[in-house]
Scaffold this motif. Structure first.
Motif, short mmCIF file in Angstrom:
data_model
loop_
_atom_site.label_atom_id
_atom_site.label_comp_id
_atom_site.label_asym_id
_atom_site.label_seq_id
_atom_site.Cartn_x
_atom_site.Cartn_y
_atom_site.Cartn_z
N HIS A 1 33.15 45.63 23.38
CA HIS A 1 34.09 45.73 22.28
C HIS A 1 34.72 44.39 21.92
O HIS A 1 35.65 44.32 21.11
N GLY A 2 34.24 43.30 22.52
CA GLY A 2 34.79 41.99 22.20
C GLY A 2 36.16 41.75 22.78
O GLY A 2 36.90 40.89 22.30
N GLY A 3 36.52 42.50 23.81
CA GLY A 3 37.86 42.38 24.39
C GLY A 3 37.84 41.70 25.74
O GLY A 3 36.92 40.96 26.08
N ALA A 4 38.88 41.99 26.52
CA ALA A 4 39.01 41.41 27.86
C ALA A 4 39.74 42.39 28.75
O ALA A 4 40.51 43.24 28.27
N ILE A 5 39.52 42.29 30.09
CA ILE A 5 40.20 43.14 31.05
C ILE A 5 40.63 42.29 32.23
O ILE A 5 39.91 41.37 32.65
N THR A 6 41.80 42.54 32.75
CA THR A 6 42.30 41.83 33.91
C THR A 6 43.21 42.77 34.68
O THR A 6 43.45 43.92 34.27
N ALA A 7 43.72 42.31 35.82
CA ALA A 7 44.58 43.16 36.65
C ALA A 7 45.57 42.30 37.41
O ALA A 7 45.34 41.12 37.67
N THR A 8 46.69 42.92 37.74
CA THR A 8 47.68 42.32 38.64
C THR A 8 47.98 43.34 39.73
O THR A 8 47.96 44.56 39.48
N SER A 9 48.23 42.87 40.95
CA SER A 9 48.44 43.82 42.04
C SER A 9 49.15 43.13 43.21
O SER A 9 49.04 41.91 43.39
N THR A 10 49.85 43.94 43.98
CA THR A 10 50.44 43.53 45.25
C THR A 10 50.08 44.58 46.29
O THR A 10 50.32 45.77 46.06
#
Length: 591
Positions: free
Chosen positions: A569-578
């Motif tokens: 879809h021409g997008g991006a994915i990322t994540a944050t976590s502890t």
């Protein structure tokens, strides 16, 4: 009866005009020289000396216009003489209610711009005007208006001289008076000649006057002297002697021809080789040679007016050369584009066949693999039920492990098939409501949500351009992970939020493939076990797991599917976590 504006005491004004005995007289070079100079200074195609009679306007000189008179009711100059204290300026007659329906505006010569300077005699009567006309919107600067006013005074002076001559001719018997008047005329002529020379010297365009067949330079203004690269010492010299580099060039022959024939000559972008500051260079000029006649009708001088167009010619030639090079490069480029297009078409067809074959293989493989797995699971369950006591506790453990392995294998095949479909299937993009997609996903996960007593909060979601099947897989995997990685003793708390951002507002580590200027950010947050952020790049790869199979079930394909959908879809994915505090997965889709 014709209706037109009339100044006060128009009868007296008409008497004054007729006393000059100028109406319907033959053309005269002095007047023609003035209109020629006015047109050149104001850069207009038409310049007229117009005299407003009782029912007409008559042109003593009509530079650029064939007719010699028009009805007074359509005359712009009839308006000009109403207030002789100032010129009449009409920048666009099509927008002026006085002239919008005038036949000289709607028809030939299609007047748009008009600037007229009233011709006011010594008694204060406005006899007509010196006007310049164009068929496009124009404006005159202060220097041009000043020159036009000076030329108008010169016309009035010529009319005064004409009237004086008439008076002298009517009183030939009075010799003493005639001699006296002739002296006055001579003084006036001398003054007129001085004023004419002054006009040339002060003209904003390069102007000079050549007298006699040898082309004696009688007067030349500074712009013309600058063109020649000379000073005032050339005045009184023949042109060939003052500017010797002209010998062998066509200008001297053209001047001789104009002097002989009396026919004006005009040229555009003519080349001239001139020595300026001691250096011989090539220049280009628009110029006009205008013959001037004496009272006997004989050519006695030539007025030269020139405009330097060197830079325009050089620029035009560069553009033409550039266009020629561009045209040559564009047959070659078009051929290469056609070849490359055919190569890409062939490659695309090969890729499409490969994808179709891969999809067919994945479907067949999954079907053929699922069938024996189902039998393994069925037989292991049957053995556990029917022969559980016979095989003992150790045998039951083996059967349980075999059944579990079969289930894992079946789940892995399903996930790989889904990943293959997302990677190779033809995408059908269109406006997709994310609220609708999430509704379908929640229905699919309904049993698991109720079983875990999960609480899911969803903010209002946007509409994006995408593929509904793929977006469903994206959010199903993200919600499944949020449920799965919440420890069994805790009730899952999941929150979905949505916000819009300009591309410039995105973090530098967010690099979507789309060139869109706005993006929709959907974040899925949980309170699960979390993970060490150093494994961020690893979790989106196929078969990558951060936990043991016995601790949290799974195939290691779900987040790889999410990554592929977002990339499609021409997008991006990322994540944050502890670790121990939960995770937030953020998806950026172009709006």
């Amino acid at each position: 009866m014709a209706i037109f504006p009339s100044p006060p005491e128009d009868d007296k004004r008409l008497d004054a005009l007729r006393n000059y005995n100028i109406l319907d007289s033959l053309p005269e070079s002095d007047y023609d020289a003035i209109t020629q100079l006015a047109a050149q200074i104001c850069q207009t195609p038409i310049a007229l000396i117009s005299l407003v009679d009782a029912q007409r306007q008559w042109f003593k000189s009509n530079h650029g216009l064939q007719v010699r008179e028009t009805p007074r009711e359509v005359a712009f100059c009839a308006h000009n003489i109403i207030d002789p204290s100032s010129p009449l300026i009409v920048e666009d007659a099509r927008l002026d209610e006085r002239f919008v329906e005038n036949p000289l505006v709607t028809g030939d010569p299609h007047i748009v711009f008009y600037a007229g300077m009233p011709l006011v005699d010594s008694d204060g009567f406005a006899l007509g005007s010196l006007c310049v006309i164009d068929d496009r919107v124009r404006q005159l600067d202060a220097d041009q208006l000043s020159a036009l006013k000076t030329l108008a005074r010169q016309v009035v002076n010529l009319l005064a001289l004409r009237k004086a001559n008439r008076i002298l001719s009517e009183n030939q018997g009075r010799m003493q008076t005639e001699a006296h008047e002739q002296g006055k005329i001579q003084v006036a002529l001398t003054r007129s000649e001085a004023r004419f020379k002054s006009l040339i010297e002060e003209a904003p365009v390069a102007t000079c006057l050549f007298v006699g067949r040898t082309m004696i330079i009688e007067v030349a203004n500074q712009p013309m002297l600058a063109f020649w690269g000379k000073g005032n010492d050339v005045l009184g010299k023949p042109l060939a002697e003052a500017v010797p580099e002209l010998i062998g060039q066509p200008f001297l022959d053209i001047l001789d021809q104009v002097y002989t024939t009396g026919v004006p000559y005009e040229a555009k972008s003519a080349r001239a080789d001139l020595k300026v500051d001691g250096t011989l260079g090539t220049y280009y000029f628009d110029f006009t040679y205008k013959p001037l006649r004496n009272a006997a009708g004989e050519v006695y001088a030539i007025m030269d007016m020139a405009v330097d167009v060197t830079q325009q010619v050089i620029t035009r030639r560069r553009v033409e050369e550039s266009e020629a090079r561009y045209r040559a490069l564009s047959q070659a480029l078009e051929i290469r584009v056609q070849e490359r297009t055919q190569e890409l078409l062939t490659a695309n067809q090969d890729l499409q066949r490969s994808n179709e074959n891969l999809q067919q293989f994945a479907y067949v493989a999954s079907h053929d693999l699922q069938e024996p797995l189902r039998k393994i699971q069925s037989f292991s369950s049957l053995l556990q039920v029917k022969y559980g006591q016979a095989v003992g506790e150790e045998g039951l453990d083996y059967l349980s492990r075999m059944s579990t392995a079969g289930k894992r294998m079946s789940a892995l095949i399903k996930d790989l098939l889904t990943y293959s479909q997302i990677t190779t299937r033809q995408q059908v993009f269109g406006p997709i409501s994310l609220n609708k997609v999430l509704g379908d996903v929640l229905n699919t996960l309904d049993w698991e949500i109720k079983n875990r007593q999960a609480r899911i909060e969803i903010a209002g979601l946007s509409v994006v351009n995408g593929d509904q099947f793929q977006l469903g897989q994206l959010f199903q995997n993200l919600l499944s992970n949020a449920l799965k990685f919440t420890p069994p003793e805790k009730k899952p708390q999941i929150e979905l939020t949505c916000s819009l951002h300009n591309r410039t507002e995105l973090s530098t580590d967010i690099r979507p493939a789309s060139t869109a200027t706005r993006f929709c950010q959907i974040s899925v947050s949980d309170q699960g076990v979390g993970f060490d952020i150093k494994y961020l790049d690893r979790i989106f790869q196929v078969f990558q797991r951060l936990h043991g199979k016995d601790e949290f079930p799974g195939t290691g394909v779900g987040l790889a599917i999410c990554h592929q959908v977002v990339e499609n879809h021409g997008g991006a994915i990322t994540a944050t976590s502890t670790p121990g505090e939960g995770s937030t997965f953020s998806v950026y889709l172009p709006v």
